[in-house]
Every structure is written in structure tokens, then in C-alpha cells.
Design an enzyme around this catalytic site. Structure first.
Site, PDB file in Angstrom:
ATOM      1  N   ARG A   1     -11.754   7.958   4.172  1.00  0.00           N
ATOM      2  CA  ARG A   1     -11.563   6.609   4.705  1.00  0.00           C
ATOM      3  C   ARG A   1     -11.547   6.628   6.224  1.00  0.00           C
ATOM      4  O   ARG A   1     -11.919   5.648   6.857  1.00  0.00           O
ATOM      5  CB  ARG A   1     -10.223   6.024   4.223  1.00  0.00           C
ATOM      6  CG  ARG A   1     -10.195   5.633   2.776  1.00  0.00           C
ATOM      7  CD  ARG A   1      -8.937   4.866   2.468  1.00  0.00           C
ATOM      8  NE  ARG A   1      -8.651   3.946   3.561  1.00  0.00           N
ATOM      9  CZ  ARG A   1      -7.437   3.638   3.994  1.00  0.00           C
ATOM     10  NH1 ARG A   1      -6.379   4.132   3.412  1.00  0.00           N
ATOM     11  NH2 ARG A   1      -7.269   2.803   4.992  1.00  0.00           N
TER      12      ARG A   1
ATOM     13  N   ARG B   1       3.694  -3.983   3.984  1.00  0.00           N
ATOM     14  CA  ARG B   1       2.688  -4.554   4.875  1.00  0.00           C
ATOM     15  C   ARG B   1       2.356  -6.020   4.564  1.00  0.00           C
ATOM     16  O   ARG B   1       1.230  -6.354   4.192  1.00  0.00           O
ATOM     17  CB  ARG B   1       1.423  -3.696   4.864  1.00  0.00           C
ATOM     18  CG  ARG B   1       1.708  -2.276   5.311  1.00  0.00           C
ATOM     19  CD  ARG B   1       0.497  -1.408   5.284  1.00  0.00           C
ATOM     20  NE  ARG B   1      -0.202  -1.387   6.560  1.00  0.00           N
ATOM     21  CZ  ARG B   1      -1.239  -0.600   6.809  1.00  0.00           C
ATOM     22  NH1 ARG B   1      -1.697   0.205   5.893  1.00  0.00           N
ATOM     23  NH2 ARG B   1      -1.820  -0.609   7.980  1.00  0.00           N
TER      24      ARG B   1
ATOM     25  N   CYS C   1       0.876  -1.172   0.000  1.00  0.00           N
ATOM     26  CA  CYS C   1       0.000   0.000   0.000  1.00  0.00           C
ATOM     27  C   CYS C   1       0.908   1.215   0.000  1.00  0.00           C
ATOM     28  O   CYS C   1       2.124   1.081   0.049  1.00  0.00           O
ATOM     29  CB  CYS C   1      -0.904  -0.007   1.214  1.00  0.00           C
ATOM     30  SG  CYS C   1      -0.005   0.236   2.729  1.00  0.00           S
TER      31      CYS C   1
HETATM   32  C1  UD1 Z   1      -2.908  -1.054  12.232  1.00  0.00           C
HETATM   33  C2  UD1 Z   1      -3.763   0.178  11.985  1.00  0.00           C
HETATM   34  C3  UD1 Z   1      -2.956   1.289  11.329  1.00  0.00           C
HETATM   35  C4  UD1 Z   1      -1.689   1.573  12.156  1.00  0.00           C
HETATM   36  C5  UD1 Z   1      -0.913   0.292  12.429  1.00  0.00           C
HETATM   37  C6  UD1 Z   1       0.278   0.499  13.347  1.00  0.00           C
HETATM   38  C7  UD1 Z   1      -5.948  -0.800  11.607  1.00  0.00           C
HETATM   39  C8  UD1 Z   1      -7.042  -1.104  10.657  1.00  0.00           C
HETATM   40  N1  UD1 Z   1      -4.859  -0.194  11.103  1.00  0.00           N
HETATM   41  O1  UD1 Z   1      -2.495  -1.533  10.950  1.00  0.00           O
HETATM   42  O2  UD1 Z   1      -3.766   2.445  11.238  1.00  0.00           O
HETATM   43  O3  UD1 Z   1      -0.872   2.473  11.451  1.00  0.00           O
HETATM   44  O4  UD1 Z   1      -1.787  -0.682  13.038  1.00  0.00           O
HETATM   45  O5  UD1 Z   1      -0.130   1.067  14.539  1.00  0.00           O
HETATM   46  O6  UD1 Z   1      -6.068  -1.056  12.808  1.00  0.00           O
HETATM   47  N2  UD1 Z   1       3.951  -6.485   9.576  1.00  0.00           N
HETATM   48  C9  UD1 Z   1       4.653  -7.529   9.037  1.00  0.00           C
HETATM   49  N3  UD1 Z   1       4.027  -8.746   8.930  1.00  0.00           N
HETATM   50  C10 UD1 Z   1       2.745  -8.947   9.347  1.00  0.00           C
HETATM   51  C11 UD1 Z   1       2.034  -7.881   9.905  1.00  0.00           C
HETATM   52  C12 UD1 Z   1       2.664  -6.645  10.007  1.00  0.00           C
HETATM   53  O7  UD1 Z   1       5.814  -7.388   8.646  1.00  0.00           O
HETATM   54  O8  UD1 Z   1       2.241 -10.072   9.228  1.00  0.00           O
HETATM   55  C13 UD1 Z   1       4.590  -5.146   9.662  1.00  0.00           C
HETATM   56  C14 UD1 Z   1       3.870  -4.146   8.763  1.00  0.00           C
HETATM   57  O9  UD1 Z   1       4.373  -4.215   7.443  1.00  0.00           O
HETATM   58  C15 UD1 Z   1       4.198  -2.833   9.434  1.00  0.00           C
HETATM   59  C16 UD1 Z   1       4.253  -3.203  10.923  1.00  0.00           C
HETATM   60  O10 UD1 Z   1       4.421  -4.619  10.974  1.00  0.00           O
HETATM   61  O11 UD1 Z   1       5.446  -2.359   9.023  1.00  0.00           O
HETATM   62  C17 UD1 Z   1       3.004  -2.817  11.699  1.00  0.00           C
HETATM   63  O12 UD1 Z   1       1.895  -3.452  11.151  1.00  0.00           O
HETATM   64  P1  UD1 Z   1       0.582  -3.817  11.988  1.00  0.00           P
HETATM   65  O13 UD1 Z   1       0.788  -3.509  13.430  1.00  0.00           O
HETATM   66  O14 UD1 Z   1       0.152  -5.189  11.602  1.00  0.00           O
HETATM   67  O15 UD1 Z   1      -0.444  -2.763  11.399  1.00  0.00           O
HETATM   68  P2  UD1 Z   1      -1.876  -3.007  10.802  1.00  0.00           P
HETATM   69  O16 UD1 Z   1      -2.644  -3.939  11.684  1.00  0.00           O
HETATM   70  O17 UD1 Z   1      -1.782  -3.284   9.359  1.00  0.00           O
END
Ligand code: UD1
Length: 417
Positions: free
Chosen positions: A396, A121, A116
Site C-alpha cells: 500500500r 478515525r 481501521c
Molecule cells: C493522514 C495520513 C496518515 C497519518 C495521519 C497523521 C494520508 C493519506 N494519511 O491520515 O498516514 O498517519 O495523517 O499524520 O495522508 N480525527 C478525528 N476526526 C476527524 C479526522 C481525524 O477524530 O474528522 C482523528 C483521527 O481519528 C486520528 C487523528 O485525528 O486519531 C489524526 O487524523 P488525521 O490527521 O485526519 O489523519 P488522516 O488524514 O486520516
């Protein structure tokens, strides 16, 4: 595509009411898939992402009814085990349906969300966790398919406290056999709200809000009613709006205890913040000092407030430093702020912001949700007119932001095109 026109220079004054939290509502909407009984959600924000999630749930076969901020969900009858690509690609949070579908139907197929604007992500942490619960994972032709005749509780240690992975695994574990422990879990208030909702339905989740969540699996869940927590990022954005305009605003239906890191930073710059009976009072100071900000998982400084805080520091004398540690590419607002006269130097994941006397209105482009908010804030204080295009990003995540700001005295209007 709609545009926002702002004429800067008005101090904001008055009262604003915060909507329900987008990031709390999305997983709770999805969690209603875990039961065939009816669930009612209150304080739901009217946002594009929330509508998209309703569409995902309808595509799966759920009955979704509602108006204003009150929605009823029922997952009865035949359900599809799949979230379609055309919806998933517009909103990454759709991947949250995997946990409940796997738990309820034994199979889930979801289009890979892909990258994105703010980074890659991936969902590897989600998938590793599902494997620990006994799921077989297969990735083919842009889709990930998970299968498990039954899910069995296990100890899962997350590589990183991912918000989405914690939510997804918590939802799956609720109907798994036995006990699941999620270690290094995310501690965000939205996780606590999801756990509260699941427990209302009869789940047994403890420890949400700490780094270790325990879920004792139950056979089935019932229905229930839940009011979603206030949106802490919308709250924070209005706190910065008061600070940047030297305003004096009262923020209602807000939780300051969900914004400790931001409040501490703002106070350290000289902004006065108080809480009285669920209302936050923010009095901007004429003499704001520079800050150092490093984004961190909760309870650290939220990445979702980094861009807005940077707008404030653009007009604060001295050098402020922003280090982004959560997403790889979350400085897209920098180029647009520079178009408005900001002095910002980027070095990898660090931005050095040298405060300038004033910003000037310009034509700028919103690139993602929080970057759009940063441009609105900059526009509120810039000299002259700012025109922001691509504001569909704002819709959004901010409910009627222009109406709320106009009520506080801002000169802002939406141009429909
Ligand atoms: C959620 C929030 C978003 C916020 C983010 C961090 C929602 C809908 N969105 O996004 O607004 O900015 O938390 O506070 O609640 N990652 C991996 N592998 C994974 C999962 C995550 O590498 O399987 C990485 C992501 O690329 C990113 C980081 O971990 O760099 C944080 O991601 P994550 O905490 O999962 O954020 P979201 O749940 O996507």
C-alpha cells in the site's frame, strides 16, 4: 498471500532513490476532480493505494491514463457524485473526494470509511467544516450525503489539525464563493504540496504549511502539470534502515527539511546525518543511545515513523519511551517485535522499550502499513531468518521495498504464494 523472507545481519551500503509521496499524491489525484481540464502528475509512486484512488476516480467517471510514474487525469463529461463502498472500505483516504465533488457538483455521497486497524478515525472534523461552508449533511445506512447549492467561504477552526480534514476543506473552498480561513490547519508538507498543485491550476491558496490557511474562492480552475514531493516516510524508513544495520547509505530524491523531528532524534542517538545536494547521507553508529519519542502533528515526530523508530530502540541499550498521541491503537507491531525477542512493556498509549543485545528471526505478521516496515527493519538486524506474512500492507505504501533494500545489500526476498 505473498511473504517476505529476510536473513538479518547485513550492513546496508550504497544508494537508494526515494519515490514520490503516497500521502501527497492521494489528495492531489482527487483534486483533479475540481477542473474539467487535463492535469498531469509526475513522480507518482506505484502503489496499491494510488491504484485504488485511480479506481475511485474512474468509478466517478474520470478519465485516468498513465504509466510508470506519470499520470493524466481529466474530469470532463458526466460525473457521478458518489464513491462506492467496496472501494472506500479498502482505503480511508477515499473520503477526500467529498470536498471536490461537493464543490463541483453540489452533492457528494460517500460510504462512511469506518474504523481501521490503527484506530476509529472518524470524519467529524471534515463534516463540521463542510457545514461551515454551507453544506447540509445527512448520515443514513452507512453513507454520508452532503448537499450545497453553493458553497460560501467562512472561518473554520478545526478541533484538531487533521491532515485529511484540512485537505478536504481546502479543496472545497477553492471553488466556494468568497474567502475561507482554516484555523488550526494541519501543517504537513503534503498540505503544502496540495496547495501548490491547486495554485498551479489557478486557485488562490495562501498560508499552507502554517496553522492558518486562507483560500480565496475562484469561479473555475484550469489544467496543469505537477511533480509530487518525495515520500518523507519512505525516506525516514531508509534512514532507520541504515541506523539499525550500522550501515552507510545515500538517499536520493529526498527532503531532509521534511524530516527535521526524525533527524534530530536520530542525531541525538548518535547517528550521523548530512545533506548534500538533495542527497541524505546516513551513517549508523555502533553506539546508539535510547530516546524518548512523543508523536505529534507536523512538525512534531510523525506517528507514521513511530513503529520503525521502535525497532531501532529494541536493540539500543537502555530504556526508550514511546508515547503515541495521534492514534488510539498504533502499537500492533509491539506483539510481533516481542516474538523476535524485544523487551517492550505497554501501558496505555506509552511503550517502554528496554534494549536487548539482539533480536532473533521469527515468523511474524504485518498488521498495518508502518508496522510492516518496522518488522522489515527488525528482520534486517535479527539473527537468522524472519518470515513476514500479510505483506500486502507494505504494498500500500512502499514501492518495491525489497528491491531497494536488496540493492543496498540486504538479504531479502518476496515469496509469491
Ligand atoms: C493522514 C495520513 C496518515 C497519518 C495521519 C497523521 C494520508 C493519506 N494519511 O491520515 O498516514 O498517519 O495523517 O499524520 O495522508 N480525527 C478525528 N476526526 C476527524 C479526522 C481525524 O477524530 O474528522 C482523528 C483521527 O481519528 C486520528 C487523528 O485525528 O486519531 C489524526 O487524523 P488525521 O490527521 O485526519 O489523519 P488522516 O488524514 O486520516
Amino acid at each position: 498471500m505473498d511473504k517476505m523472507i529476510i536473513n538479518g545481519g547485513k550492513k546496508l551500503k550504497g544508494e537508494v532513490t526515494i519515490s514520490g509521496s503516497k500521502n501527497a499524491t492521494l489528495p492531489i489525484q482527487v483534486a483533479t476532480l475540481l477542473t474539467d481540464a487535463e492535469c498531469t502528475l509526475l513522480n507518482v509512486p506505484l502503489l496499491r493505494d494510488i491504484n485504488t484512488m485511480n479506481d475511485v476516480l474512474k468509478a466517478i467517471g474520470m478519465n485516468v491514463k498513465g504509466k510508470k510514474d506519470n499520470f493524466a487525469y481529466q474530469a470532463k463529461g458526466t460525473l457521478k457524485n458518489m464513491a462506492p463502498y467496496d472501494l472506500v472500505k479498502t482505503m480511508r483516504a477515499s473520503v477526500l473526494v467529498v470536498g471536490p465533488l461537493l464543490a463541483r457538483l453540489g452533492e457528494a455521497k460517500v460510504a462512511l470509511p469506518g474504523g481501521c486497524a490503527i484506530g476509529l478515525r472518524p470524519i467529524n472534523i471534515h463534516l463540521d467544516g463542510f457545514k461551515k461552508l454551507g453544506a447540509k449533511v445527512e448520515i443514513r445506512k452507512g453513507y454520508v450525503t452532503l448537499k450545497a447549492k453553493k458553497l460560501v467561504g467562512n472561518r473554520i477552526t478545526l478541533d484538531f489539525p487533521s491532515v485529511g480534514a484540512t485537505e478536504n476543506l481546502m479543496m472545497a473552498a477553492v471553488l466556494a464563493e468568497g474567502r475561507t480561513v482554516i484555523d488550526n490547519a494541519a501543517r504537513e508538507p503534503e498540505i503544502v504540496d496540495l496547495a501548490d498543485f491547486l495554485n498551479t491550476l489557478g486557485a488562490q491558496v495562501t498560508g499552507a504549511g502554517t496553522g492558518m490557511i486562507t483560500v480565496k474562492g475562484v469561479k473555475e480552475l484550469g489544467g496543469g502539470t505537477h511533480a509530487v514531493i518525495p515520500d518523507r516516510i519512505e525516506t525516514g524508513t531508509f534512514m532507520v534502515a541504515s541506523a539499525i544495520t550500522g550501515g552507510d547509505i545515500r538517499i536520493k530524491n529526498a527532503r531532509l527539511d521534511h524530516l527535521t523531528a526524525l533527524a534530530e532524534k536520530l542525531k541525538s542517538t548518535g547517528v550521523e546525518i548530512e545533506e548534500q545536494d538533495g542527497t541524505i547521507l546516513v551513517d549508523g553508529s555502533p553506539k546508539i543511545k535510547p530516546v524518548e519519542v512523543e508523536t505529534m502533528p507536523y512538525p512534531g515526530f510523525p506517528t507514521d515513523m513511530q513503529a520503525q523508530m521502535m525497532s531501532l530502540m529494541c536493540i539500543t541499550p537502555g530504556t526508550s519511551i514511546f508515547k503515541e498521541t495521534i492514534f488510539e491503537n498504533r502499537f500492533m507491531h509491539v506483539g510481533e517485535l516481542q516474538r523476535m525477542g524485544a523487551d517492550i512493556v505497554l501501558k496505555g498509549n506509552i511503550a517502554f522499550v528496554n534494549g536487548v543485545k539482539s533480536l532473533s528471526g521469527a515468523q511474524v505478521m504485518a498488521t498495518d502499513l508502518r508496522a510492516s516496515a518496522a518488522l522489515i527493519l527488525a528482520g534486517l538486524v535479527a539473527k537468522g531468518e524472519t518470515e513476514i506474512s500479510r505483506i500486502y500492507h507494505l504494498d500500500r505504501g512502499y514501492e518495491q521495498i525489497e528491491t531497494k533494500l536488496a540493492k543496498l545489500g540486504a538479504k531479502i526476498k518476496r515469496i509469491k504464494e
